[in-house]
Design a protein around this motif. Structure first.
Motif, PDB file in Angstrom:
ATOM      1  N   TRP A 181      84.532  51.276   5.879  1.00 56.39           N
ATOM      2  CA  TRP A 181      84.654  52.223   4.831  1.00 56.39           C
ATOM      3  C   TRP A 181      86.315  52.374   3.741  1.00 56.39           C
ATOM      4  N   ASP A 182      86.821  52.906   5.378  1.00 56.30           N
ATOM      5  CA  ASP A 182      88.113  52.772   5.172  1.00 56.30           C
ATOM      6  C   ASP A 182      89.153  51.711   4.391  1.00 56.30           C
ATOM      7  N   MET A 183      88.700  50.867   5.032  1.00 53.86           N
ATOM      8  CA  MET A 183      89.390  49.261   5.138  1.00 53.86           C
ATOM      9  C   MET A 183      89.502  48.279   4.558  1.00 53.86           C
ATOM     10  N   PRO A 208     100.203  59.329   3.990  1.00 55.10           N
ATOM     11  CA  PRO A 208      99.828  59.082   2.833  1.00 55.10           C
ATOM     12  C   PRO A 208      98.831  59.798   2.050  1.00 55.10           C
ATOM     13  N   GLY A 209      97.974  59.716   3.763  1.00 57.39           N
ATOM     14  CA  GLY A 209      96.197  60.523   3.392  1.00 57.39           C
ATOM     15  C   GLY A 209      95.104  59.476   3.036  1.00 57.39           C
ATOM     16  N   SER A 210      95.429  57.986   2.180  1.00 55.34           N
ATOM     17  CA  SER A 210      93.966  57.626   1.863  1.00 55.34           C
ATOM     18  C   SER A 210      94.557  56.337   2.455  1.00 55.34           C
ATOM     19  N   ALA A 211      94.191  55.801   3.868  1.00 52.86           N
ATOM     20  CA  ALA A 211      93.832  54.684   4.167  1.00 52.86           C
ATOM     21  C   ALA A 211      93.462  53.050   3.329  1.00 52.86           C
ATOM     22  N   ALA A 212      93.170  53.097   2.161  1.00 50.76           N
ATOM     23  CA  ALA A 212      92.771  51.957   1.435  1.00 50.76           C
ATOM     24  C   ALA A 212      94.352  51.842   0.402  1.00 50.76           C
ATOM     25  N   TYR A 256      99.261  50.943  10.218  1.00 48.19           N
ATOM     26  CA  TYR A 256      98.524  50.938  11.448  1.00 48.19           C
ATOM     27  C   TYR A 256      97.834  52.848  11.710  1.00 48.19           C
ATOM     28  N   HIS A 257      96.516  51.808  12.516  1.00 45.21           N
ATOM     29  CA  HIS A 257      95.566  53.482  12.416  1.00 45.21           C
ATOM     30  C   HIS A 257      94.742  52.404  13.525  1.00 45.21           C
ATOM     31  N   GLN A 258      94.000  53.693  14.249  1.00 46.28           N
ATOM     32  CA  GLN A 258      92.718  53.646  14.826  1.00 46.28           C
ATOM     33  C   GLN A 258      92.190  54.996  14.843  1.00 46.28           C
ATOM     34  N   GLY A 259      90.725  55.214  14.641  1.00 49.96           N
ATOM     35  CA  GLY A 259      90.225  55.665  14.556  1.00 49.96           C
ATOM     36  C   GLY A 259      89.752  55.862  12.850  1.00 49.96           C
ATOM     37  N   ILE A 260      89.910  55.020  12.051  1.00 54.39           N
ATOM     38  CA  ILE A 260      89.251  54.687  10.359  1.00 54.39           C
ATOM     39  C   ILE A 260      88.280  54.840  11.046  1.00 54.39           C
ATOM     40  N   TYR A 261      87.379  53.956   9.587  1.00 55.78           N
ATOM     41  CA  TYR A 261      85.878  53.548   8.980  1.00 55.78           C
ATOM     42  C   TYR A 261      86.146  51.492   8.756  1.00 55.78           C
ATOM     43  N   THR A 320     101.026  55.209   8.705  1.00 57.67           N
ATOM     44  CA  THR A 320      99.984  55.727   9.728  1.00 57.67           C
ATOM     45  C   THR A 320      99.747  56.551   9.104  1.00 57.67           C
ATOM     46  N   GLU A 321      98.807  57.578   9.931  1.00 57.09           N
ATOM     47  CA  GLU A 321      97.712  58.763   9.613  1.00 57.09           C
ATOM     48  C   GLU A 321      97.239  59.450  10.623  1.00 57.09           C
ATOM     49  N   MET A 322      97.410  60.602  10.891  1.00 61.31           N
ATOM     50  CA  MET A 322      97.623  61.557  12.112  1.00 61.31           C
ATOM     51  C   MET A 322      95.943  61.713  12.793  1.00 61.31           C
ATOM     52  N   GLY A 323      94.750  61.322  11.720  1.00 60.41           N
ATOM     53  CA  GLY A 323      93.554  62.100  11.497  1.00 60.41           C
ATOM     54  C   GLY A 323      92.776  62.080  12.708  1.00 60.41           C
ATOM     55  N   LEU A 324      92.895  61.535  13.683  1.00 59.53           N
ATOM     56  CA  LEU A 324      92.096  61.690  14.828  1.00 59.53           C
ATOM     57  C   LEU A 324      92.860  62.885  15.398  1.00 59.53           C
ATOM     58  N   GLY A 338      77.828  52.867   2.877  1.00 55.88           N
ATOM     59  CA  GLY A 338      78.795  54.002   2.158  1.00 55.88           C
ATOM     60  C   GLY A 338      78.679  55.141   3.211  1.00 55.88           C
ATOM     61  N   GLU A 339      80.392  55.529   3.131  1.00 53.84           N
ATOM     62  CA  GLU A 339      80.022  56.728   3.771  1.00 53.84           C
ATOM     63  C   GLU A 339      79.836  58.063   4.072  1.00 53.84           C
ATOM     64  N   GLU A 340      79.711  58.452   2.890  1.00 54.57           N
ATOM     65  CA  GLU A 340      78.287  59.782   2.360  1.00 54.57           C
ATOM     66  C   GLU A 340      76.778  59.487   2.673  1.00 54.57           C
ATOM     67  N   ILE A 389      81.231  51.795   0.572  1.00 55.07           N
ATOM     68  CA  ILE A 389      81.803  52.007  -0.103  1.00 55.07           C
ATOM     69  C   ILE A 389      82.887  53.146   0.029  1.00 55.07           C
ATOM     70  N   ASP A 390      84.213  53.537  -0.352  1.00 56.82           N
ATOM     71  CA  ASP A 390      83.951  54.663  -0.093  1.00 56.82           C
ATOM     72  C   ASP A 390      84.772  55.630  -1.369  1.00 56.82           C
ATOM     73  N   PRO A 391      83.492  56.337  -1.503  1.00 60.52           N
ATOM     74  CA  PRO A 391      83.611  57.274  -2.335  1.00 60.52           C
ATOM     75  C   PRO A 391      85.128  58.127  -2.794  1.00 60.52           C
ATOM     76  N   ILE A 392      85.600  58.465  -2.367  1.00 64.90           N
ATOM     77  CA  ILE A 392      86.225  59.272  -1.794  1.00 64.90           C
ATOM     78  C   ILE A 392      87.928  59.000  -0.810  1.00 64.90           C
ATOM     79  N   ASP A 393      88.470  58.451  -1.064  1.00 64.32           N
ATOM     80  CA  ASP A 393      88.943  58.179   0.330  1.00 64.32           C
ATOM     81  C   ASP A 393      90.437  58.373   0.378  1.00 64.32           C
ATOM     82  N   GLY A 394      90.273  59.890   0.542  1.00 68.66           N
ATOM     83  CA  GLY A 394      91.923  61.145   0.494  1.00 68.66           C
ATOM     84  C   GLY A 394      91.181  62.134   0.645  1.00 68.66           C
ATOM     85  N   THR A 395      89.672  62.308   0.413  1.00 64.92           N
ATOM     86  CA  THR A 395      89.227  63.579   0.273  1.00 64.92           C
ATOM     87  C   THR A 395      90.079  64.804   0.627  1.00 64.92           C
ATOM     88  N   THR A 396      90.974  65.432   1.893  1.00 61.73           N
ATOM     89  CA  THR A 396      92.011  66.136   1.717  1.00 61.73           C
ATOM     90  C   THR A 396      92.370  66.166   0.939  1.00 61.73           C
TER      91      THR A 396
HETATM   92  C1  IPD Z   1      89.919  59.406   5.287  1.00 58.08           C
HETATM   93  C2  IPD Z   1      91.507  59.263   5.213  1.00 58.08           C
HETATM   94  C3  IPD Z   1      92.282  58.822   5.824  1.00 58.08           C
HETATM   95  C4  IPD Z   1      92.161  58.799   7.171  1.00 58.08           C
HETATM   96  C5  IPD Z   1      91.274  59.631   7.704  1.00 58.08           C
HETATM   97  C6  IPD Z   1      89.779  58.647   7.072  1.00 58.08           C
HETATM   98  P1  IPD Z   1      87.875  59.974   3.554  1.00 58.08           P
HETATM   99  O1  IPD Z   1      89.303  59.207   4.674  1.00 58.08           O
HETATM  100  O2  IPD Z   1      91.597  57.614   4.523  1.00 58.08           O
HETATM  101  O3  IPD Z   1      94.308  58.615   6.036  1.00 58.08           O
HETATM  102  O4  IPD Z   1      94.073  59.138   7.982  1.00 58.08           O
HETATM  103  O5  IPD Z   1      90.887  58.716   8.924  1.00 58.08           O
HETATM  104  O6  IPD Z   1      89.415  59.301   7.286  1.00 58.08           O
HETATM  105  O7  IPD Z   1      87.296  61.108   4.889  1.00 58.08           O
HETATM  106  O8  IPD Z   1      89.103  60.964   3.055  1.00 58.08           O
HETATM  107  O9  IPD Z   1      87.800  59.381   3.091  1.00 58.08           O
END
Ligand code: IPD
Length: 277
Positions: free
Chosen positions: A219-221, A193-197, A212-217, A161-165, A69-71, A89-96
């Motif tokens: 639980w996001d996938m 959009p801000g939520s990988a899931a 596509y995304h590099q640097g997620i986890y 995609t996401e600009m996360g990392l 689980g993420e947390e 488990i990702d309890p909230i994917d898209g916390t931002t």
């Molecule tokens: C995040 C989201 C976001 C991605 C981040 C993830 P979180 O998950 O999936 O789209 O850009 O890399 O960490 O942290 O809100 O569960």
């Protein structure tokens, strides 16, 4: 013969509904935000509360199963995928998004056995969309079947995609250069959009053609991976090779052709592994 993983999936849907209700109620109240590894890596009391609820509700019924689980991992638990039944488990994917009430916020759960995803559940809380997919049995949104667009032409594709990392300036530059390369193919557009899931569910239901995304986890996938493949899409590594759930990178697409065309454009950078210890 009883399909015991289907029983797990049914339980997972019930637990996800409860978790989603908590997230939706929390959106109505003040949200206290804490920082994790950086000022852009956020967590709230709701992330932690929802993960505890999900794990205890599942552990009560399946005491021998494993959890990632993420947390829990943020609090020091191991992130190792074994062959045993494992709930990711990702309890909230898209916390931002949750913090800003930007409408793509999801609860995401993937379930693996022998390191293969058996089912995935993604509940997009603000949209009230429950996405479900069981291996070999199709993908659904609120009980109705969904499928990918089937788009084969990258120049007619909408790409997510996401600009996360952003922590490493060199990696961040590569992330931005990659977006530019994809835009220059050209494609119809790129969205973040801000939520990988949710991104994977958008591909699964044909609203977007690739992500596509590099640097997620993992639980996001994990949850979304089941949705995309069961909806007729493909999931591959960022290089175009076989997908690895612990590799922290992926391309999902409406067709192998679009996935490989994206892989051809992208510059890869090292982003570590979930199970690196
Ligand atoms: C995040 C989201 C976001 C991605 C981040 C993830 P979180 O998950 O999936 O789209 O850009 O890399 O960490 O942290 O809100 O569960």
């Amino acid at each position: 013969m009883t399909d015991s993983w289907q029983e797990c999936m049914n339980h997972c849907v019930d637990v996800t509904k409860q978790a989603g209700k908590i997230v939706r109620e929390a959106l109505e109240k003040d949200i206290a935000v804490m920082e994790k590894s950086s000022p852009t890596d956020l967590v709230t009391e709701t992330d932690q509360r929802v993960e505890k609820l999900i794990i205890s509700a599942i552990r009560e019924k399946y005491p021998t199963h494993c959890f990632i689980g993420e947390e829990s991992v943020a609090a020091g638990a191991p992130s190792v995928l074994s062959d045993g039944p494992t709930w990711i488990i990702d309890p909230i994917d898209g916390t931002t998004n949750f913090v800003h009430r930007f409408p793509f916020v999801s609860v995401s759960i993937g379930f693996t056995v022998n390191k293969e995803v058996e089912f995935g559940i993604v509940y997009s809380c603000m949209e009230d969309k429950m996405y479900t997919a069981r291996r070999g049995k199709g993908a659904f949104c609120n009980g109705l079947p969904i499928k990918v667009s089937g788009q084969e032409d990258i120049t007619k594709s909408l790409v997510l995609t996401e600009m996360g990392l952003k922590k490493d300036p060199e990696h961040f530059k590569t992330v931005m250069d990659n977006i530019q390369k994809i835009l220059n193919v050209p494609v119809h557009g790129v969205r973040c959009p801000g939520s990988a899931a949710v991104n994977m569910c958008l591909v699964a239901c044909g609203a977007a053609d690739a992500y596509y995304h590099q640097g997620i986890y993992c639980w996001d996938m994990a949850g979304g991976a089941a949705l995309v493949t069961e909806a007729g899409g493909v999931i591959v590594d960022i290089t175009g090779g076989p997908f690895d759930l612990m590799s922290r990178r992926l391309i999902v697409a409406s067709s192998p052709r679009v996935a490989q065309r994206i892989a051809q454009e992208l510059t890869v950078f090292p982003c570590g592994r979930d199970d690196a210890g």
